[in-house]
Motif scaffolding. Structure first.
Motif, PDB file in Angstrom:
ATOM      1  N   LYS A 181       0.853  -1.197   0.000  1.00  0.00           N
ATOM      2  CA  LYS A 181       0.000   0.000   0.000  1.00  0.00           C
ATOM      3  C   LYS A 181       0.893   1.253   0.000  1.00  0.00           C
ATOM      4  O   LYS A 181       1.809   1.361   0.835  1.00  0.00           O
ATOM      5  N   LEU A 183       0.937   5.621  -0.289  1.00  0.00           N
ATOM      6  CA  LEU A 183       0.218   6.896  -0.244  1.00  0.00           C
ATOM      7  C   LEU A 183       1.024   7.952  -0.980  1.00  0.00           C
ATOM      8  O   LEU A 183       2.213   8.174  -0.681  1.00  0.00           O
ATOM      9  N   ALA A 205      -0.297   8.484   6.524  1.00  0.00           N
ATOM     10  CA  ALA A 205       0.339   7.227   6.097  1.00  0.00           C
ATOM     11  C   ALA A 205       0.414   6.255   7.262  1.00  0.00           C
ATOM     12  O   ALA A 205       0.183   5.045   7.090  1.00  0.00           O
ATOM     13  N   LEU A 212       4.871   5.816   2.428  1.00  0.00           N
ATOM     14  CA  LEU A 212       4.674   7.175   1.915  1.00  0.00           C
ATOM     15  C   LEU A 212       5.672   7.465   0.799  1.00  0.00           C
ATOM     16  O   LEU A 212       6.888   7.339   0.985  1.00  0.00           O
ATOM     17  N   TYR A 280     -10.824   5.534   3.293  1.00  0.00           N
ATOM     18  CA  TYR A 280      -9.746   5.280   2.336  1.00  0.00           C
ATOM     19  C   TYR A 280      -9.139   3.874   2.386  1.00  0.00           C
ATOM     20  O   TYR A 280      -8.566   3.422   1.394  1.00  0.00           O
ATOM     21  N   LEU A 284      -7.628   1.686  -0.791  1.00  0.00           N
ATOM     22  CA  LEU A 284      -6.173   1.577  -0.840  1.00  0.00           C
ATOM     23  C   LEU A 284      -5.731   0.120  -0.946  1.00  0.00           C
ATOM     24  O   LEU A 284      -4.828  -0.212  -1.718  1.00  0.00           O
ATOM     25  N   LEU A 290      -2.975   5.339  -3.257  1.00  0.00           N
ATOM     26  CA  LEU A 290      -3.960   6.385  -2.966  1.00  0.00           C
ATOM     27  C   LEU A 290      -3.293   7.739  -3.174  1.00  0.00           C
ATOM     28  O   LEU A 290      -2.192   7.986  -2.668  1.00  0.00           O
TER      29      LEU A 290
END
Length: 572
Positions: A181, A183, A205, A212, A280, A284, A290
Motif C-alpha cells: 500500500k 500513499l 500514512a 509514503l 480510504y 487503498l 492512494l
C-alpha cells in the motif's frame, strides 16, 4: 600671618592661569620663586644693607601680591579657568596627570611650576555632570528596560518528550515493512503551508499503515517555483528520522508503476483517524495506491497522543532544510549576531495580504483605492467574514500591523533604538515608503538582500520556497521574534521556539491594543504601561494546548510533546 597648621605635611594649592603668570615680569616671578627659599638670617642681613630705594620696591611688590591674592579670591567661583584643589598629603596619592592620580611624594621644589599643567590636564579629565548626576550614570533606568526586552521567558523546565506507547511500538514493525500500500500526496501553497501538509501526510500514512512516497510539491502559480522536496528539505535525514514510524520511498516501485491511483480531492476539514480508515483503507487495499491533494487543515488537530507526538517528530526533527539552505541561513544568522542580540520581524505587508485580509495599508488614498479595486475584481481572494467592514476587521484584530503600529509596539515594549532587526517577508506594498516610520526609529534594519552577497542569493532568486526557508532559519535563530500578523510561518516558528526551550516570542495583542493607537490624548508613558501589561503573558511563556482545543500541536507542543513533572509546570 596666621598660625601655622600643626600638620606640616599637608599642602593646599590654588592653580593660577598661565595668562596671569605670564603677565608678571621675569624679575618679579623670580622674586616669587626665590624669596621663600632664603633663611631668616640672610633675610635680616639683606634688610640691614638694603637702600631706601630697594625697600620701596619690596613694599610695592608686597602690595602687588596682596592685590593679586584678593583678585583670585574674588573671582574664585566666577572664572572658569581657575580651579581649586583640595589639600594633598605628601604621603598620599599625589599629582593628577591626564585624569589619573600618581602615587609618590610631592616634590616641594616643583610645586609652584607644575600647578598650571595640573589645571589644564584636570579640566579635560573631569566628567561632565548634568542635574547632579554623572553622565556615565544617566540612563540607568533605560538600561534596565533594555535588558528586560532581551530577557527570555521562563520555560518552567519543559523539555521535549516523544516517548511513544507500547501499542504504537508494537504496530511499527508491520507498518515499516509494508510494501503493498502506497500513499501519494501533492502539497500546495508556500513553504510553511507545504510543511504543515507534509506533517499531516506522514500521520495519514501511519493511520493507513501505508508506505509514503516522497511528497510532490505543486508548482506555485503565484511565484512559479518549481522546487522539489529534495531542493528544500534534507531527504535522507527525513527518511532516517522516520524509519521507525513510516516507510518512506522516493518513488513508486516497479510493481505499482502501472497502477492507476485512487484520487481523492474532497477530503473535509478536520477529519478523525477513524474517518480516514473508514473512507480510504478499503480502496487503498484494492488499488494499492492512494493519491491525496489539498491536505491543508484536512486532518483533525485533536488526535490520540501517539499521533500528536508523531506530528511533533516530523515538524521538529525530520523536516530539516537541505544543506545549501542551512549553510546560507547560518551565515546570515552569524552576520546578524556579529554585533550582539537581534530581533526578527515577520512583516505581512504585501499587496496580496492586504487584499486577502480585507484590510487597508493606510499609506495613502492611492494605495487604499488600489486594494479596494483589486478586491472588487477578485472577490474570491477575500478570506472569511466578507460581511465585515475594514474598520470592524481592524478593531477585531484581523488586520496585519502596519509599520507605524509595529514601531510603537516595539518602543512600548522597551526595544532599544539601536536594536538590530532582521525582517522577513515579501516586499511591502509601497516599498521603502511603507517602512519609513519603522526604519526612522530603528535604523539597524536588514533583510537577506542586505546581508547576503549577490552571488550567494543568485541560485535561489526564482525559488520562493527556498527564500522563505532562509528567512525561517534566521528568524528561528533570533533572540526575539515577532510577527505583524498570524500565518503559517509565525505559527511554525512559535512552536519551534517553544520546543527549543521557550525562546522569546511576542504575540501582538491586536484586538486590545489597536484602540490605544486611535487615542491621541493618551500620554506616551501611560500608553507604554498599558501595552506592557497587555503583553506580559504573550512573550513566549509555556502554554498548554489542552486549553486551546483545536489548535495545532506543532504550535502548542505542551503537554503531548513536552513534559515536566514539577508542580510549577502543572500550575500553568
Amino acid at each position: 600671618m596666621g598660625k601655622k597648621n600643626s600638620n606640616s605635611k599637608k599642602q593646599c594649592y590654588i592653580s593660577v592661569p598661565s595668562q596671569i603668570i605670564n603677565s608678571l615680569s621675569t624679575s618679579s616671578l623670580q622674586s616669587l620663586l626665590d624669596s621663600p627659599k632664603k633663611s631668616s638670617k640672610t633675610y635680616n642681613k639683606y634688610l640691614s644693607l638694603s637702600t631706601y630705594r630697594s625697600s620701596k620696591k619690596l613694599w610695592l611688590l608686597a602690595i602687588f601680591l596682596f592685590g593679586l591674592l584678593g583678585m583670585l579670591k574674588l573671582n574664585f567661583n566666577l572664572n572658569p579657568l581657575i580651579v581649586s584643589y583640595p589639600c594633598f598629603s605628601s604621603q598620599s596619592q599625589g599629582l593628577v596627570s591626564n585624569g589619573v592620580l600618581k602615587s609618590g611624594v610631592i616634590d616641594r621644589e616643583k610645586e609652584n611650576v607644575v600647578e598650571d599643567v595640573i589645571m589644564n590636564d584636570s579640566v579635560q579629565s573631569l566628567k561632565p555632570i548634568s542635574n547632579g548626576v554623572l553622565k556615565s550614570d544617566e540612563g540607568f533606568g533605560e538600561g534596565n528596560e533594555e535588558v528586560e526586552f532581551w530577557k527570555q521567558p521562563d520555560g518552567l523546565g519543559y523539555k521535549p518528550c516523544l516517548d511513544f506507547s507500547e501499542d504504537y511500538r508494537k504496530l511499527t514493525t508491520g507498518i515499516v515493512s509494508e510494501r503493498s500500500k502506497y500513499l501519494m500526496v501533492v502539497v500546495s501553497g508556500g513553504m510553511n503551508q507545504q510543511r504543515n501538509q507534509i506533517v499531516d501526510a506522514v500521520v495519514i500514512a501511519r493511520i493507513l499503515g501505508a508506505a509514503l512516497v516522497v511528497p510532490i510539491l505543486q508548482v506555485n502559480v503565484i511565484w512559479g517555483d518549481e522546487s522539489e522536496f529534495s531542493d528544500i528539505f534534507d531527504l535522507e535525514h527525513f527518511k532516517n528520522v522516520l524509519a521507525d514510524d513510516v516507510h518512506i520511498v522516493s518513488s513508486l516501485p516497479s510493481t505499482h508503476l502501472m497502477t492507476r491511483p485512487v484520487e481523492q480531492k474532497s477530503t473535509p476539514h478536520h477529519v478523525s483517524p477513524s474517518w480516514i480508515r473508514l473512507r480510504y483503507l478499503r480502496k487503498l487495499r484494492r488499488e494499492g495506491v492512494l493519491l491525496l491533494r489539498g491536505l491543508d487543515s484536512r486532518l483533525s488537530k485533536d488526535l490520540p497522543s501517539d499521533l500528536q507526538k508523531l506530528r511533533c517528530k516530523v515538524a521538529f526533527r525530520a523536516l530539516r532544510f537541505a544543506p545549501p539552505i542551512v549553510e546560507l541561513g547560518n551565515k546570515l544568522t552569524e552576520r546578524m549576531r556579529s554585533k550582539g542580540q537581534y530581533l526578527a520581524l515577520h512583516l505581512r505587508m504585501e499587496k496580496d495580504v492586504w487584499v486577502r485580509t480585507g484590510c487597508l495599508p493606510g499609506l495613502s488614498p492611492k494605495y487604499d483605492e488600489m486594494i479596494n479595486n483589486e478586491r472588487i475584481q477578485r472577490p474570491e481572494l477575500l478570506t472569511a467574514r466578507s460581511n465585515m467592514s475594514y474598520h470592524d476587521r481592524k478593531l477585531a484584530g484581523l488586520c496585519p500591523l502596519n509599520a507605524y503600529e509595529v514601531m510603537r509596539l516595539l518602543k512600548a515594549l522597551g526595544a532599544p533604538r539601536d536594536t538590530r532587526i532582521y525582517w522577513a517577508g515579501g516586499q511591502p506594498l509601497g516599498g521603502k515608503e511603507a517602512l519609513q516610520l519603522l526604519t526612522s526609529e530603528f535604523p539597524n534594519f536588514f533583510n537577506k538582500d542586505d546581508l547576503a552577497l549577490p552571488s550567494e542569493l543568485e541560485p535561489f532568486v526564482k525559488k520562493a520556497s527556498i527564500m522563505a526557508a532562509i528567512d525561517y532559519i534566521v528568524c528561528e535563530s533570533s533572540d526575539v521574534f515577532m510577527p505583524s500578523h498570524g500565518g503559517n510561518m509565525g505559527h511554525a516558528i512559535q512552536g519551534r521556539r517553544a520546543y527549543a526551550g521557550h525562546k522569546k516570542y511576542i504575540t501582538p495583542n491586536k484586538r486590545h491594543m489597536l484602540p490605544l493607537f486611535l487615542d491621541s490624548s493618551l500620554p506616551e508613558p501611560e500608553f507604554n504601561r498599558i501595552i506592557k501589561e497587555l503583553h506580559q503573558d504573550s512573550l513566549g511563556q509555556p502554554e498548554l494546548r489542552t486549553s486551546k482545543v483545536g489548535r495545532d500541536v506543532t504550535k502548542y507542543p505542551i503537554p503531548e510533546c513536552m513534559c515536566n513533572n514539577s508542580s510549577d509546570a502543572r500550575a500553568i
